[in-house]
Design an enzyme around this catalytic site. Sequence first.
Site, PDB file in Angstrom:
ATOM      1  CG  ASP A  45       5.878  -0.889   0.236  1.00 17.56           C
ATOM      2  OD1 ASP A  45       5.141  -0.460   1.143  1.00 17.56           O
ATOM      3  OD2 ASP A  45       5.771  -2.031  -0.236  1.00 17.56           O
ATOM      4  CG  ASP A  76      10.345   3.821  -4.412  1.00 17.21           C
ATOM      5  OD1 ASP A  76       9.618   3.029  -5.059  1.00 17.21           O
ATOM      6  OD2 ASP A  76      10.885   3.525  -3.331  1.00 17.21           O
ATOM      7  CB  SER A  90       6.970 -10.325  -3.658  1.00 13.57           C
ATOM      8  OG  SER A  90       7.986  -9.747  -2.856  1.00 13.57           O
ATOM      9  CB  CYS A  93       1.105  -7.841  -7.909  1.00 12.27           C
ATOM     10  SG  CYS A  93       1.574  -9.423  -8.646  1.00 12.27           S
ATOM     11  CE1 TYR A 117       9.213  -8.859   0.409  1.00 12.60           C
ATOM     12  CE2 TYR A 117      11.200  -8.712   1.755  1.00 12.60           C
ATOM     13  CZ  TYR A 117      10.580  -9.030   0.563  1.00 12.60           C
ATOM     14  OH  TYR A 117      11.329  -9.502  -0.485  1.00 12.60           O
ATOM     15  NE  ARG A 156       7.890  -8.937  -8.736  1.00 14.53           N
ATOM     16  CZ  ARG A 156       8.038  -8.383  -7.529  1.00 14.53           C
ATOM     17  NH1 ARG A 156       7.004  -8.294  -6.706  1.00 14.53           N
ATOM     18  NH2 ARG A 156       9.205  -7.923  -7.128  1.00 14.53           N
ATOM     19  CE  LYS A 157       4.280  -1.315  -8.644  1.00 13.93           C
ATOM     20  NZ  LYS A 157       4.163  -0.139  -7.753  1.00 13.93           N
ATOM     21  CB  THR A 217       1.634  -1.585  -3.749  1.00 13.35           C
ATOM     22  OG1 THR A 217       2.714  -2.096  -2.964  1.00 13.35           O
ATOM     23  CG2 THR A 217       0.322  -2.118  -3.196  1.00 13.35           C
ATOM     24  CG  ASN A 218       5.333  -5.125  -7.690  1.00 13.89           C
ATOM     25  OD1 ASN A 218       4.287  -5.150  -8.333  1.00 13.89           O
ATOM     26  ND2 ASN A 218       6.526  -4.976  -8.243  1.00 13.89           N
ATOM     27  CG  ASP A 271       5.611   2.215  -5.497  1.00 17.11           C
ATOM     28  OD1 ASP A 271       5.091   1.094  -5.305  1.00 17.11           O
ATOM     29  OD2 ASP A 271       6.761   2.516  -5.114  1.00 17.11           O
TER      30      ASP A 271
HETATM   31 MG   LIG Z   1       8.336   1.449  -4.175  1.00 17.67          MG
END
Ligand SMILES: [Mg+2]
Length: 406
Positions: free
Chosen positions: A244, A367, A287, A323, A253, A341-342, A284-285, A242
Amino acid sequence: MKPAQAVILCGGLGARLGHRTAATPKPLLAVDGSPFLDVLLFEIGRHGIKDVLLLAGFEGEQVARYAASTPIAARFGLDVKVAIEPSPAGTGGALKLAEHLLAPEFLLLNGDSWFDVNLLDLAPAAGPDWLISMRLRGVPDASRYGLVTLDGEQVTSISEKPPSPGPGVINGGVWLARRELVRFLTPKCSMESDVLPDLAAQGRVAGKVCDGYFIDIGVPADLERAQTEVPARRRRPAAFLDRDGVLNVDSGYVGSRERWRWIDGARAAVKRFNDLGWYVFVVTNQSGVARGYYGEEDVEALHRQVFGELADLGAHVDDVRFCPYHTEGTVERYRRESDWRKPGAGMILDLMRHWPVDREASLLIGDSDSDLEAARRAGVSGRLFSGGSLDRFVREQIDPAQAGAP
Ligand SMILES: [Mg+2]
């Protein structure tokens, strides 16, 4: 440090392979259904080196046709050039002929062997005087090769092939070389038997023993062994990381380098996986794209920059999936559900379609619970990182028995 260029020695005659190399250069012999050179180009490509020079001799036109058509070049965006020697010049002579094409510092590989080592970590720790730095391998029978002796990171001697079978440390055919090396080359000479022994005697050769997989396809039995061993070795465990909260501090963000702060031990953790022979992937997401905070191209530029910085430490990331979608996005084209998206497993499954991954031996480190759920859905073991040094965490998570590159 990332070498600017990879040079591969492709000119050998392959006399010990008899009829197999009567009309085919050794590096183009099929291993698991594809030319052996594909294995080397794949390794060069995944380490992020783009410029490749093939030094060809015997049946050089075949090497040129290969360079123009291999799908590995397209996959990694490689620029593959070919230099063909007009008459057999030996490995050292071929390099001298290509002097005008060489980068100041370049990766040099034998075209008929594969030594699975971290290609970004070949420079010696100390000593400004080296011209060539080599990776060495202990083998049960060194009688096909010259024996190498070391004092610390300094190669003290490279000798002729020993007369009888027995274990020894050999040159693994993977070097980091400086262009000044060509001053020591004659128009016709062999790197292995002429140049390297002399340079070692002058104290200009660095070396380090590694235990990565090694195969030389130069004799029939090993070419045969390569057919099953090479594909098995390319199927590696993967670290799905992952981003972030694992690689960088999650301040919400993060879409620019100014806002990126590496987590303690994150870069060392990536290198640890590289050194162990694992693939390293980031999933990694993002959005923030759907929410209009930044664009996909900003995410890609950030990744190029921060993951590019890893090369200074001899580390690299093999591939990235992110994603951009979210059901509550404000940007129309990104406002939707996505199995990427996870906790969806889409990004992990896509990576496993594009890379030969040993799923059972792989790990995902995240995390949040959605990371672990994505891992579960992909059939990968998930581990929850809750802060501190990522490198220490990775050390604790890797089972020493499964970690090894043998
Ligand atoms: Mg994370």
